[in-house]
Enzyme design. Structure first.
Site, mmCIF file in Angstrom:
data_model
loop_
_atom_site.group_PDB
_atom_site.id
_atom_site.type_symbol
_atom_site.label_atom_id
_atom_site.label_comp_id
_atom_site.label_asym_id
_atom_site.label_seq_id
_atom_site.Cartn_x
_atom_site.Cartn_y
_atom_site.Cartn_z
ATOM 1 N N ARG A 56 6.179 -18.162 2.589
ATOM 2 C CA ARG A 56 5.631 -18.925 1.474
ATOM 3 C C ARG A 56 5.425 -18.081 0.226
ATOM 4 O O ARG A 56 5.847 -18.454 -0.866
ATOM 5 C CB ARG A 56 4.282 -19.558 1.875
ATOM 6 N N THR A 57 4.754 -16.937 0.371
ATOM 7 C CA THR A 57 4.413 -16.150 -0.819
ATOM 8 C C THR A 57 5.672 -15.644 -1.511
ATOM 9 O O THR A 57 5.790 -15.720 -2.741
ATOM 10 C CB THR A 57 3.488 -14.985 -0.449
ATOM 11 N N LYS A 86 12.680 6.577 4.320
ATOM 12 C CA LYS A 86 12.993 8.008 4.171
ATOM 13 C C LYS A 86 11.772 8.829 3.757
ATOM 14 O O LYS A 86 11.871 10.038 3.594
ATOM 15 C CB LYS A 86 14.093 8.185 3.122
ATOM 16 N N ARG A 107 4.222 -7.105 -1.551
ATOM 17 C CA ARG A 107 3.370 -7.234 -0.369
ATOM 18 C C ARG A 107 3.451 -5.907 0.376
ATOM 19 O O ARG A 107 4.545 -5.412 0.656
ATOM 20 C CB ARG A 107 3.834 -8.374 0.537
ATOM 21 N N HIS A 135 -5.594 -10.731 -1.183
ATOM 22 C CA HIS A 135 -4.440 -11.569 -1.523
ATOM 23 C C HIS A 135 -4.860 -12.396 -2.743
ATOM 24 O O HIS A 135 -5.129 -13.585 -2.644
ATOM 25 C CB HIS A 135 -4.096 -12.483 -0.345
#
Length: 310
Positions: A56-57, A86, A107, A135
């Site tokens: 969704r986000t 890395k 995120r 959030h």
């Protein structure tokens, strides 16, 4: 919100006037014809970096970018598929990606690392969820949904249920509603999954009314808003018996405890904590909540990247 680089990392950056400004901008953008909306950020580029899974986000942000006429570049599963594998630091990621894009939506699995690295970015950073921290854009769209559904944010009783320890959506929502007068919050959660102590202390110091309910019925009875969340078993280390999740599930039988005007929200995904039969009730607002998220994220991007309301 224009001028110096503005990062949207925590709801603590948003005061009440700014929240209202964003909600008004979201309403204004909602009313624009699609062709007009696509002129807002033409020529801009937004990078999306997702170090944790998202449906969704990520799609909400990318749809918001495209609807405003900007372009998207990005990396999904960046923890495994980018140079992070890395050993590249997040500070360097921001320095590099900031050369390619006008803003970065990310995120990440660590709120502290995100906060620390953001100051090295030459472009705005938007936190799309950081570990068990915050959030902020979810909280903005949640408050926007409450306002659209009930006509106010002040003087409401809000029942918040589920995983309050690791639930970053809850952390941001409570910090945000604490800014509005007269909000009372009832908490219902498994014993090990209460609010982190530092957050509980912060909210108490802000004057937010918090009480723990002994059972689901006590939590939701007479509430104006029910904010249900899933128990995040992927973040747990055997703290909760998976079978105990059924004690926190909202069913059709519980609806009789709610006023007619009440609304049920959920940041989604759900995994059994709201029965599908509840979807048919007009008070179930979680899919409208998803749509509201598109317009709130459009409003935030539009404001941060210099769009002038005409």
């Amino acid at each position: 919100m224009r001028g110096a680089v503005f990062h949207a990392l925590t709801v603590n950056q948003f005061d009440v006037p700014l929240v209202w400004e964003l909600m008004e901008r979201a309403e204004w953008l909602r009313g624009l014809e699609r062709e007009e909306a696509r002129t807002r950020l033409q020529g801009k580029i937004v990078a999306t970096l997702f170090y944790e899974p998202s449906t969704r986000t990520r799609l909400s942000f990318e749809s918001a970018v495209l609807r405003l006429g900007a372009s998207v570049v990005g990396a999904e599963n960046a923890r495994e598929s980018s140079s992070s594998k890395k050993g590249e630091t997040l500070e360097d990621v921001f320095r590099v990606v900031g050369c390619y894009a006008d803003a970065i939506v990310i995120r990440h699995h660590d709120q502290h690392e995100l906060d620390r690295a953001a100051r090295f970015s030459p472009v705005p950073i938007l936190n799309a969820g950081a570990g068990s921290g915050e959030h902020p854009t979810q909280a903005l769209l949640d408050v926007y949904t409450i306002w659209r559904e009930l006509g106010r944010i002040e003087h409401l009783t809000v029942a918040v249920m589920g995983d309050l320890k690791y639930g970053r959506t809850v952390h941001s929502l409570l910090r945000l509603v604490a800014k509005f007068p007269g909000v009372r919050v009832r908490l219902f959660h498994p014993a090990p999954l209460g609010l982190p102590d530092d957050l509980a202390d912060e909210l108490a110091a802000s004057g937010l009314s918090l009480e723990r309910a002994p059972d689901l019925a006590s939590a939701i009875r007479g509430a104006d808003v029910v904010y249900q969340t899933r128990i995040q078993f992927e973040r747990l280390a055997g703290e909760v018996d998976p079978n105990a999740a059924s004690l926190y599930a909202l069913t059709k039988a519980h609806l009789a405890l709610l006023p007619d005007h009440a609304r049920i929200l959920h940041p989604l995904p759900r995994v059994g904590e709201i029965a599908p039969e509840v979807d048919e009730d007009v008070r179930a607002a979680y899919f409208r909540q998803v749509e509201n998220g598109l317009y709130m994220r459009m409003a935030l991007l539009d404001a941060m990247l210099g769009g002038e309301r005409r």
